[in-house]
Enzyme design. Structure first.
Site, PDB file in Angstrom:
ATOM      1  N   ASP A 179       0.866  -1.169   0.000  1.00  0.00           N
ATOM      2  CA  ASP A 179       0.000   0.000   0.000  1.00  0.00           C
ATOM      3  C   ASP A 179       0.908   1.226   0.000  1.00  0.00           C
ATOM      4  OD1 ASP A 179      -2.357   1.646   0.475  1.00  0.00           O
ATOM      5  OD2 ASP A 179      -3.224  -0.165   1.335  1.00  0.00           O
ATOM      6  N   ASP A 280      -2.993   4.701  -2.244  1.00  0.00           N
ATOM      7  CA  ASP A 280      -4.050   5.281  -1.416  1.00  0.00           C
ATOM      8  C   ASP A 280      -4.487   6.650  -1.940  1.00  0.00           C
ATOM      9  OD1 ASP A 280      -5.492   4.856   1.152  1.00  0.00           O
ATOM     10  OD2 ASP A 280      -4.536   6.748   1.698  1.00  0.00           O
ATOM     11  N   GLU A 338      -6.301   3.775  -5.746  1.00  0.00           N
ATOM     12  CA  GLU A 338      -7.585   3.950  -5.067  1.00  0.00           C
ATOM     13  C   GLU A 338      -8.067   5.350  -5.415  1.00  0.00           C
ATOM     14  OE1 GLU A 338      -9.762   4.190  -0.745  1.00  0.00           O
ATOM     15  OE2 GLU A 338      -7.927   5.254  -1.194  1.00  0.00           O
ATOM     16  N   HIS A 409     -11.221  -2.963   3.409  1.00  0.00           N
ATOM     17  CA  HIS A 409     -11.151  -2.623   4.831  1.00  0.00           C
ATOM     18  C   HIS A 409     -11.901  -1.338   5.177  1.00  0.00           C
ATOM     19  CE1 HIS A 409      -8.293  -0.197   2.756  1.00  0.00           C
ATOM     20  NE2 HIS A 409      -8.119   0.559   3.814  1.00  0.00           N
ATOM     21  N   ASP A 410     -12.480  -0.680   4.194  1.00  0.00           N
ATOM     22  CA  ASP A 410     -13.152   0.600   4.441  1.00  0.00           C
ATOM     23  C   ASP A 410     -14.673   0.491   4.456  1.00  0.00           C
ATOM     24  OD1 ASP A 410     -10.864   2.128   4.685  1.00  0.00           O
ATOM     25  OD2 ASP A 410     -10.759   2.574   2.546  1.00  0.00           O
TER      26      ASP A 410
HETATM   27  O1  TEU Z   1      -9.513   5.571   1.972  1.00  0.00           O
HETATM   28  C1  TEU Z   1      -9.925   6.697   1.248  1.00  0.00           C
HETATM   29  C2  TEU Z   1     -11.269   7.138   1.450  1.00  0.00           C
HETATM   30  O2  TEU Z   1     -11.810   7.864   0.638  1.00  0.00           O
HETATM   31  C3  TEU Z   1     -11.931   6.824   2.728  1.00  0.00           C
HETATM   32  O3  TEU Z   1     -12.340   8.038   3.277  1.00  0.00           O
HETATM   33  C4  TEU Z   1     -13.092   6.013   2.522  1.00  0.00           C
HETATM   34  O4  TEU Z   1     -14.014   6.682   1.716  1.00  0.00           O
HETATM   35  C5  TEU Z   1     -13.666   5.759   3.868  1.00  0.00           C
HETATM   36  O5  TEU Z   1     -12.763   4.922   4.544  1.00  0.00           O
HETATM   37  C6  TEU Z   1     -14.955   5.090   3.776  1.00  0.00           C
HETATM   38  O6  TEU Z   1     -15.386   4.812   5.038  1.00  0.00           O
HETATM   39  C7  TEU Z   1      -8.148   5.361   2.100  1.00  0.00           C
HETATM   40  C8  TEU Z   1      -7.894   4.126   2.934  1.00  0.00           C
HETATM   41  O7  TEU Z   1      -8.371   3.000   2.252  1.00  0.00           O
HETATM   42  C9  TEU Z   1      -8.509   4.320   4.271  1.00  0.00           C
HETATM   43  O8  TEU Z   1      -8.397   3.169   5.075  1.00  0.00           O
HETATM   44  C10 TEU Z   1      -7.803   5.477   4.922  1.00  0.00           C
HETATM   45  O9  TEU Z   1      -8.432   5.780   6.118  1.00  0.00           O
HETATM   46  C11 TEU Z   1      -7.804   6.721   4.042  1.00  0.00           C
HETATM   47  O10 TEU Z   1      -7.485   6.454   2.687  1.00  0.00           O
HETATM   48  C12 TEU Z   1      -6.770   7.695   4.515  1.00  0.00           C
HETATM   49  O11 TEU Z   1      -5.488   7.210   4.244  1.00  0.00           O
END
Ligand code: TEU
Ligand code: CA
Length: 610
Positions: A179, A280, A338, A409-410
């Site tokens: 990542d 990311d 992403e 994971h989000d």
């Molecule tokens: O996520 C990007 C993102 O847009 C997040 O705000 C996402 O929409 C949110 O987690 C939804 O609940 C990335 C990573 O995948 C995330 O884990 C990180 O928290 C974020 O960037 C900041 O690095």
């Protein structure tokens, strides 16, 4: 060049205008026909602005027009055969290290834990692993806040452990991608400490640090984790930009020195032999110069203020090309960006092979149906997914590559979103596996998908440790009861996919009281079979796609290559229905409900070899 005197139709026919309009329709819960109907499409943009007084701020159209007019280029979908690449044949598996497998009983997944499960992953049939961040971090956002890009988080192990992991992955013929979090660093990163402490340091310009008084942040942008996107540093009298948590400071990519240091760091990992990166929020790295104020209508629709100034910024293509040219290409590294907020056409602009930017993107528009946000408790209609993915398949061409995923994971687990009826979850899990592993594109399985995991039932706010949820709780505590907050978080929190996997060890103290799930052996068997089937020919990675039926609740399609073909029939709803595919000499090679007789059962999926 479009102006306020151009028509809505003209706007909707531009690739970027189409993406932006689709996004707003999606948020508002309106169908695309709202804008394609002739009455609206012949209307001047200027008059449309006046049509909905109070609801739309006229400046919205300026914001849209400036994004549309800035992009003179387009991508033509290619019809040539797909060019082969390892990452088009591979099935990826995402590991969230903290919750994958704990080797030493401290409740935290770690690198030795991952190594101990490599045989399982190989045997399952996946080809490449994506590791969520394992870099040194104070863990404000579980490693997405990096303190040192060249060190491993102590809880996860050591650099020797990492090197061993990489060697063991390669020894099994698999690949590993890292990542890459380069939109921001932790506020504890040495660059940030230096930038803050030393006004004369060239690194001061590595971040967005603006002098000011505590009452007036530099603009109205909001953070994704609640509150304003600015943090005040009283001793220095400076405001610092953070689109995410207060400890995740945005990097200023306008600075040549910053870009040089980031590229050095990327090459350092590639020298070690990693095979590529998941990048990311990479589409956020270019911000509009001067950081102009965010539009209130956009903020109202999307929920965050300022997004139009960085989701597709003016130097995005230039920065992506530089990373590719100076770091990725010399090592043959793979990249998936992403890209929250990028629609279909913007995604094509950053992934088309001839443009030499990213190999693929993760876009998120398929994760909620129109009018729904992540915290809504509703049932997701898979008919909408079918219509959505069909548009992407039709327009992507063979020069762009789709990423296929339902979980990460989000987000909470998709099976739980599709139906509240738990008895149906195993069927839905298998159906999603079939879609993900047979549609055109590259699949990304999230850890636990293969176990048929669904959402947990959090019974106390203390069990939810994620920074996004904490922001939500802080923001709403005064106006909501604990029970209400818990109900909303149970629908949408990221914590659901961050609980230590079954078999990965004892749940840690902060998840005390959470009922662990039992892996479903039938779902796992289906994954094993589907992964094997996918590997047995090149039909799924490279074959053509032909839609047979998109009738209500049906998704029937054919994948073919060099005279070999499969037909996939899916029932997208809980109601049983008659199959639409009439097999002649075909053979049923996969049946998600083999004991079901007669019509297709709820969320039933079948694969026929012709
Ligand atoms: O996520 C990007 C993102 O847009 C997040 O705000 C996402 O929409 C949110 O987690 C939804 O609940 C990335 C990573 O995948 C995330 O884990 C990180 O928290 C974020 O960037 C900041 O690095
Ligand atoms: Ca551990």
């Amino acid at each position: 060049m479009l102006t306020l005197d151009s028509t809505i139709g003209e706007l909707y026919r531009t690739p970027i205008g189409r993406d932006l309009a689709d996004k707003m329709l999606l948020q508002a819960g309106l169908p695309q026909s709202t804008l394609t109907n002739p009455l609206v499409s012949h209307m001047k943009i200027r008059s449309a602005a006046k049509l909905l007084p109070g609801k739309i701020d006229p400046s919205l159209f300026d914001a849209i027009l400036s994004l549309v007019n800035r992009e003179p280029e387009t991508v033509t979908p290619s019809k040539a055969p797909v060019k082969p690449a390892w990452w088009k044949e591979a099935v990826f598996y995402q590991i969230y290290p903290r919750s994958f497998c704990d080797s030493n009983g401290d409740g935290i997944g770690d690198i030795p834990g991952i190594i101990s499960r490599l045989d399982y992953l190989k045997d399952l049939g996946v080809d490449a692993l994506w590791l969520s961040p394992v870099y040194d971090s104070p863990n404000d956002d579980n490693g997405y806040d990096i303190r040192d890009y060249r060190a491993i988080l102590a809880e996860f192990g050591t650099m020797e452990d990492f090197d061993r992991l990489l060697a063991e992955v390669h020894a099994r013929g698999m690949r590993l991608i890292m990542d890459l979090v380069i939109n921001h660093t932790s506020d504890e990163h040495a660059w940030f400490r230096e930038a803050l402490d030393d006004p004369s340091s060239p690194r001061r310009n590595y971040y967005f640090l603006k002098p000011g008084t505590p009452d007036a942040p530099p603009n109205n942008w909001g953070s994704f984790f609640s509150g304003p996107a600015w943090r005040y540093f009283p001793e220095e009298g400076l405001w610092g930009l953070h689109l995410f948590s207060k400890k995740q400071m945005d990097l200023n990519w306008e600075d040549d020195g910053l870009r040089r240091e980031v590229l050095d760091m990327i090459r350092w990992w590639l020298e070690k032999g990693v095979d590529g990166f998941r990048m990311d929020v990479i589409n956020y790295i270019s911000k509009d110069p001067g950081l102009p104020a965010g539009d209130p209508t956009v903020a109202g629709l999307i929920g965050f203020c300022g997004v139009e100034h960085y989701i597709y910024g003016p130097r995005l293509h230039e920065f992506l090309k530089q990373i590719r040219r100076e770091a990725f290409d010399p090592y043959g590294a793979f990249s998936v960006g992403e890209c929250p907020g990028l629609g279909m056409n913007m995604s094509r602009m950053v992934t088309a092979e001839e443009r030499k930017e990213l190999d693929m993107v993760f876009s998120f528009d398929h994760l909620e149906t129109p009018g729904h946000g992540k915290y809504d408790d509703y049932e997701y209609d898979l008919n909408w997914y079918r219509d959505h993915i069909l548009q992407w398949i039709e327009n992507y061409g063979t020069n762009c590559r789709l990423s296929l995923f339902f979980n990460n994971h989000d987000n909470p687990r998709m099976v739980s979103k599709v139906s509240r009826n738990k008895a149906l979850h195993p069927y839905i899990a298998k159906l999603l596996a079939v879609l993900q592993l047979t549609l055109p594109g590259t699949p990304f399985i999230y850890q636990g998908d293969e176990m048929g995991l669904s959402n947990y039932e959090f019974t106390s706010l203390d069990q939810i440790t994620d920074v996004e949820a904490k922001g939500f709780i802080a923001e709403n505590r005064a106006r909501m009861s604990e029970a209400e907050m818990l109900r909303i978080l149970n629908a949408g929190t990221r914590e659901h996919t961050r609980v230590l996997l079954p078999g990965g060890g004892q749940l840690p103290p902060w998840h005390a009281g959470v009922t662990q799930q039992t892996p479903d052996p039938e779902v796992e068997e289906s994954y094993r079979f589907l992964l094997k089937l996918r590997r047995s020919s090149k039909v799924f990675p490279y074959g053509t796609f032909e839609l047979i039926s998109d009738k209500k609740n049906a998704f029937v399609y054919r994948r073919s290559l060099n005279g070999k073909s499969y037909v996939i029939e899916c029932n997208l709803a809980a109601e049983p229905r008659k199959p639409l595919y009439k097999p002649k000499k075909s053979r049923l090679v996969f049946d998600s409900q083999p004991l079901h007789t007669g019509d297709l059962g709820p969320y039933h999926a079948q694969i026929w070899e012709e």
